[in-house]
Design a protein around this motif. Structure first.
Motif, PDB file in Angstrom:
ATOM      1  N   THR A  67      37.024  28.583  38.266  1.00  0.00           N
ATOM      2  CA  THR A  67      37.521  29.788  37.595  1.00  0.00           C
ATOM      3  C   THR A  67      36.449  30.862  37.602  1.00  0.00           C
ATOM      4  OG1 THR A  67      38.920  28.443  36.146  1.00  0.00           O
ATOM      5  CG2 THR A  67      38.507  30.718  35.476  1.00  0.00           C
ATOM      6  N   GLY A  68      36.832  32.058  38.047  1.00  0.00           N
ATOM      7  CA  GLY A  68      35.921  33.200  38.062  1.00  0.00           C
ATOM      8  C   GLY A  68      36.442  34.316  37.181  1.00  0.00           C
ATOM      9  N   THR A  69      35.565  34.991  36.446  1.00  0.00           N
ATOM     10  CA  THR A  69      35.922  36.112  35.584  1.00  0.00           C
ATOM     11  C   THR A  69      34.906  37.227  35.768  1.00  0.00           C
ATOM     12  OG1 THR A  69      34.685  35.123  33.754  1.00  0.00           O
ATOM     13  CG2 THR A  69      37.047  34.659  33.845  1.00  0.00           C
ATOM     14  N   GLY A  70      35.333  38.456  35.385  1.00  0.00           N
ATOM     15  CA  GLY A  70      34.428  39.595  35.445  1.00  0.00           C
ATOM     16  C   GLY A  70      34.271  40.215  36.814  1.00  0.00           C
ATOM     17  N   PHE A  71      35.144  39.883  37.762  1.00  0.00           N
ATOM     18  CA  PHE A  71      35.092  40.503  39.072  1.00  0.00           C
ATOM     19  C   PHE A  71      35.994  41.743  39.087  1.00  0.00           C
ATOM     20  CE2 PHE A  71      33.683  36.205  39.788  1.00  0.00           C
ATOM     21  CZ  PHE A  71      32.679  36.335  40.727  1.00  0.00           C
ATOM     22  N   ALA A 125      44.704  41.580  37.954  1.00  0.00           N
ATOM     23  CA  ALA A 125      44.357  42.910  37.457  1.00  0.00           C
ATOM     24  C   ALA A 125      43.191  42.882  36.480  1.00  0.00           C
ATOM     25  CB  ALA A 125      45.579  43.554  36.790  1.00  0.00           C
ATOM     26  N   GLN A 126      42.924  41.731  35.868  1.00  0.00           N
ATOM     27  CA  GLN A 126      41.798  41.587  34.940  1.00  0.00           C
ATOM     28  C   GLN A 126      40.531  41.074  35.609  1.00  0.00           C
ATOM     29  OE1 GLN A 126      45.021  40.430  34.068  1.00  0.00           O
ATOM     30  NE2 GLN A 126      45.285  42.416  33.045  1.00  0.00           N
ATOM     31  N   GLY A 127      40.541  40.949  36.937  1.00  0.00           N
ATOM     32  CA  GLY A 127      39.351  40.473  37.647  1.00  0.00           C
ATOM     33  C   GLY A 127      39.118  38.982  37.489  1.00  0.00           C
ATOM     34  N   ARG A 128      40.177  38.210  37.334  1.00  0.00           N
ATOM     35  CA  ARG A 128      40.060  36.767  37.098  1.00  0.00           C
ATOM     36  C   ARG A 128      40.784  36.010  38.210  1.00  0.00           C
ATOM     37  NH1 ARG A 128      39.700  33.242  32.505  1.00  0.00           N
ATOM     38  NH2 ARG A 128      40.831  31.291  32.843  1.00  0.00           N
ATOM     39  N   GLU A 149      34.611  44.148  47.115  1.00  0.00           N
ATOM     40  CA  GLU A 149      34.578  45.558  46.735  1.00  0.00           C
ATOM     41  C   GLU A 149      33.558  45.826  45.630  1.00  0.00           C
ATOM     42  OE1 GLU A 149      37.395  43.811  46.958  1.00  0.00           O
ATOM     43  OE2 GLU A 149      38.195  44.631  48.836  1.00  0.00           O
ATOM     44  N   SER A 150      33.529  44.972  44.620  1.00  0.00           N
ATOM     45  CA  SER A 150      32.651  45.218  43.477  1.00  0.00           C
ATOM     46  C   SER A 150      31.214  44.785  43.726  1.00  0.00           C
ATOM     47  CB  SER A 150      33.191  44.481  42.245  1.00  0.00           C
ATOM     48  OG  SER A 150      33.151  43.067  42.447  1.00  0.00           O
TER      49      SER A 150
END
Length: 209
Positions: A67-71, A125-128, A149-150
């Motif tokens: 699980t990845g978050t904050g992208f 849409a939440q970067g998750r 992109e980020s």
């Protein structure tokens, strides 16, 4: 006489014109507002990227959830996987503990040259994002996720141990099944003898009649 009428008419006309002007001046004028417009909220600051696995230690053949978050929102995330041999525990070191509370021995594992295949994930849409992953090799796996992109980067580790071997069958473990099987055979023999005796009794009884 005519002059006085003219003066009177001019006076009445000026009075009629002056009445609306005085009435408008008498009305209260709106006072300027002393309150200012509400301040705008500060711009949203995204959370730092993070990458976690559902279990830190698994056996080969099991599956974990990455699980990845904050992208960045709706972006492609490249995940690189590297593998290294597991280090042997030091003397007196406690065994590794899994998320379910069970313990596993951290025996040294030979390094495997065949590196795992890199893969990609896609954020919402939440970067998750969440991705199922089934390792093909044992060892200490390191996942490094990078947003295209980020440019955000996060990493995490996963220990993959060899498959659990079945417990060896010992003499004690064979004793109980053999005893149980012998008892069942003896019971079957007794039932067979009783059945034969009953049939013989019925046969001789029928002949005598």
């Amino acid at each position: 006489m005519r002059l006085s009428r003219i003066i009177m008419a001019l006076t009445v006309g000026l009075a009629v014109v002056a009445v609306p002007t005085a009435a408008g001046a008498a009305q209260p004028q709106p006072t300027p507002s002393t309150t200012t417009d509400p301040t705008q909220p500060p711009p949203y600051t995204p959370q730092p990227p993070a990458l976690v696995v559902s279990q830190p230690t698994i056996f080969l053949g099991e599956t974990v959830v990455l699980t990845g978050t904050g992208f960045g929102p709706t972006e492609t995330v490249d995940i690189a996987v590297t593998v290294a041999p597991l280090a042997a525990p030091a003397a007196g070191q406690a065994p590794a503990r899994r998320s379910d509370g069970s313990t596993v021995a951290m025996a040294p594992v030979a390094f495997q040259a065949s590196a795992p295949v890199n893969f990609t994930a896609f954020t919402n849409a939440q970067g998750r994002f969440s991705k199922n992953y089934k390792p093909s090799v044992t060892g200490l796996l390191t996942f490094t996720a990078t947003g295209r992109e980020s440019g955000r980067v996060a990493s995490t580790e996963l220990r993959v141990l060899p498959k659990r071997q079945p417990l060896p069958v010992t003499g004690d473990s064979l004793g109980t099944p053999m005893k149980l099987g012998g008892g069942l055979v003896a019971a079957g023999a007794v039932m067979l003898l009783l059945t034969l005796a009953w049939r013989r009794r019925q046969r001789f009884g029928g002949t005598a009649n």
